[in-house]
Design a protein around this motif. Structure first.
Motif, PDB file in Angstrom:
ATOM      1  N   TYR A 178      -2.212   4.339   4.334  1.00  0.00           N
ATOM      2  CA  TYR A 178      -1.266   3.480   3.609  1.00  0.00           C
ATOM      3  C   TYR A 178      -1.781   3.278   2.194  1.00  0.00           C
ATOM      4  CZ  TYR A 178       1.619  -0.548   2.362  1.00  0.00           C
ATOM      5  OH  TYR A 178       2.499  -1.393   1.745  1.00  0.00           O
ATOM      6  N   GLU A 179      -0.873   3.268   1.226  1.00  0.00           N
ATOM      7  CA  GLU A 179      -1.266   3.002  -0.153  1.00  0.00           C
ATOM      8  C   GLU A 179      -0.490   1.813  -0.691  1.00  0.00           C
ATOM      9  OE1 GLU A 179      -0.084   5.981  -3.113  1.00  0.00           O
ATOM     10  OE2 GLU A 179       0.880   7.089  -1.476  1.00  0.00           O
ATOM     11  N   GLU A 180      -1.146   1.062  -1.556  1.00  0.00           N
ATOM     12  CA  GLU A 180      -0.564  -0.164  -2.094  1.00  0.00           C
ATOM     13  C   GLU A 180      -1.103  -0.398  -3.497  1.00  0.00           C
ATOM     14  OE1 GLU A 180       1.802  -3.400  -2.348  1.00  0.00           O
ATOM     15  OE2 GLU A 180       1.706  -2.176  -0.533  1.00  0.00           O
ATOM     16  N   GLN A 196       1.653  -8.767   7.738  1.00  0.00           N
ATOM     17  CA  GLN A 196       1.178 -10.097   7.365  1.00  0.00           C
ATOM     18  C   GLN A 196      -0.137 -10.008   6.587  1.00  0.00           C
ATOM     19  OE1 GLN A 196       0.988 -11.911  11.267  1.00  0.00           O
ATOM     20  NE2 GLN A 196       3.038 -12.765  11.102  1.00  0.00           N
ATOM     21  N   PHE A 197      -0.975  -9.059   6.981  1.00  0.00           N
ATOM     22  CA  PHE A 197      -2.235  -8.841   6.264  1.00  0.00           C
ATOM     23  C   PHE A 197      -1.968  -8.506   4.799  1.00  0.00           C
ATOM     24  CE2 PHE A 197      -5.251  -5.742   4.610  1.00  0.00           C
ATOM     25  CZ  PHE A 197      -6.470  -6.383   4.776  1.00  0.00           C
ATOM     26  N   LEU A 198      -1.048  -7.589   4.541  1.00  0.00           N
ATOM     27  CA  LEU A 198      -0.734  -7.191   3.167  1.00  0.00           C
ATOM     28  C   LEU A 198      -0.101  -8.336   2.383  1.00  0.00           C
ATOM     29  CD1 LEU A 198       0.595  -3.578   3.764  1.00  0.00           C
ATOM     30  CD2 LEU A 198      -1.492  -4.223   2.549  1.00  0.00           C
ATOM     31  N   ILE A 241      -4.168  -2.343  -9.714  1.00  0.00           N
ATOM     32  CA  ILE A 241      -5.127  -1.427  -9.104  1.00  0.00           C
ATOM     33  C   ILE A 241      -4.432  -0.750  -7.932  1.00  0.00           C
ATOM     34  CG2 ILE A 241      -7.225  -2.644  -9.786  1.00  0.00           C
ATOM     35  CD1 ILE A 241      -7.383  -3.646  -6.860  1.00  0.00           C
ATOM     36  N   HIS A 242      -4.743   0.516  -7.774  1.00  0.00           N
ATOM     37  CA  HIS A 242      -4.150   1.307  -6.711  1.00  0.00           C
ATOM     38  C   HIS A 242      -5.155   1.411  -5.569  1.00  0.00           C
ATOM     39  CE1 HIS A 242      -1.108   3.897  -5.100  1.00  0.00           C
ATOM     40  NE2 HIS A 242      -1.965   4.897  -4.923  1.00  0.00           N
ATOM     41  N   CYS A 243      -4.724   1.095  -4.362  1.00  0.00           N
ATOM     42  CA  CYS A 243      -5.590   1.121  -3.187  1.00  0.00           C
ATOM     43  C   CYS A 243      -5.034   2.085  -2.150  1.00  0.00           C
ATOM     44  CB  CYS A 243      -5.702  -0.270  -2.562  1.00  0.00           C
ATOM     45  SG  CYS A 243      -6.373  -1.539  -3.650  1.00  0.00           S
ATOM     46  N   LYS A 244      -5.939   2.726  -1.428  1.00  0.00           N
ATOM     47  CA  LYS A 244      -5.573   3.558  -0.293  1.00  0.00           C
ATOM     48  C   LYS A 244      -6.360   3.096   0.921  1.00  0.00           C
ATOM     49  CE  LYS A 244      -3.855   7.638  -2.671  1.00  0.00           C
ATOM     50  NZ  LYS A 244      -3.839   9.114  -2.728  1.00  0.00           N
TER      51      LYS A 244
END
Length: 292
Positions: free
Chosen positions: A41-43, A265-267, A247-250
């Motif tokens: 997953y990316e966010e 819910q975590f995100l 910032i880009h996270c994977k």
């Protein structure tokens, strides 16, 4: 985490979750290996407010405090509210980690040719960003000032000198012992695969974040990689264009541990903490324990 007495079926590093619904208990039998249910997953997170607060903290004397400390503190705070993120599967059973253990890579010094080492830092769900800063600095300074490699590197060096058939036999024995929860405590303490979170600061290497395959050995359920903050131009409802930083996270995670709604819910909790970073400067008023 929970200060309960160890019961039959518990492991040294985790508490067996006995009251899960029957379907959740059955999933590790249908998909016994971690790679069966890995999800990528990316966010992107808006960090303008976080950057401003971190600059203030550096002025106040917290030298070097940065987005890495903030992300770890975010993870810890979300675990204090949603402890299911900190579970793991071993021996086809689902457990809750006894604490929050984070693995990351650091350099012995800031020189270009400096060697790298991977460290494990133990946290509690009540820790603030200041606790994260202090514990990480203590561990990093311990590594940087050490004249010899850490225990993990010593163990790897000793194993590498064995004949190949002995190495394969030893790894098989370790896997069997880990399956039944029989690994000695010193091996788990030095194993980078027995942790809650593996985090990688890809931005420090001037590279983009990448996905990482989490192996089947050990208890690691969660990997997070993040890059440098970048300018992003966004249009508001009024039509004005604003310059923000993201910032880009994977993320790679073991989806057997909770329902998709739980990770949603975590995100959402992570996004809220990015918008209100001062929350991480105080201990939570309540820590939610995982199911019994």
């Amino acid at each position: 985490m929970a200060s309960t007495r160890r019961r039959m079926g518990d492991r040294k590093d985790g508490r067996l979750l006995r009251s899960l619904n029957p379907f959740s208990k059955f999933i590790p039998y249908i998909m016994p290996t971690r790679v069966d249910r890995l999800v990528n997953y990316e966010e992107s997170f808006e960090v303008s407010t976080v950057d401003k607060r971190l600059r203030q903290l550096r002025v106040e004397g917290y030298k070097g405090i940065g987005i890495l400390h903030f992300l770890i503190a975010c993870y810890i705070r979300v675990v204090s509210m949603l402890p299911g993120v900190n579970r793991f599967v071993a021996g086809r059973r689902i457990y809750a980690h006894n604490d929050i253990t984070v693995v990351l890579t650091v350099k012995h010094s800031m020189s270009i040719d400096a060697t790298e080492t991977t460290i494990k830092v133990h946290f509690q769900p009540t820790d603030t960003i200041f606790d994260v800063y202090r514990k990480m600095n203590e561990k990093i300074e311990e590594i940087k000032t050490a004249e010899e490699n850490n225990n993990t590197e010593d163990v790897a060096e000793a194993f590498s000198k064995l004949p190949r058939f002995l190495i394969r036999f030893a790894i098989t024995v370790l896997r069997v012992m880990d399956y039944f929860g029989w690994l000695p405590q010193n091996i788990m303490d030095n194993s980078l695969n027995h942790a809650s979170l593996l985090i990688s600061d890809a931005g420090s290497y001037n590279t983009a974040p990448v996905y990482k395959q989490i192996g089947n050995y050990g208890t690691l359920p969660f990997y997070l990689s993040f890059g440098k903050s970048q300018h992003v131009f966004e249009m508001e409802r009024s039509g004005l264009v604003t310059d923000t930083r993201h910032i880009h996270c994977k993320v790679t995670l073991d989806s057997r541990l909770a329902e998709p709604r739980y990770y949603g819910q975590f995100l959402n909790a992570m996004r809220y903490l990015f918008a209100h970073p001062d929350i991480l400067e105080r201990s939570p008023s309540r820590v939610v324990e995982d199911v019994g």
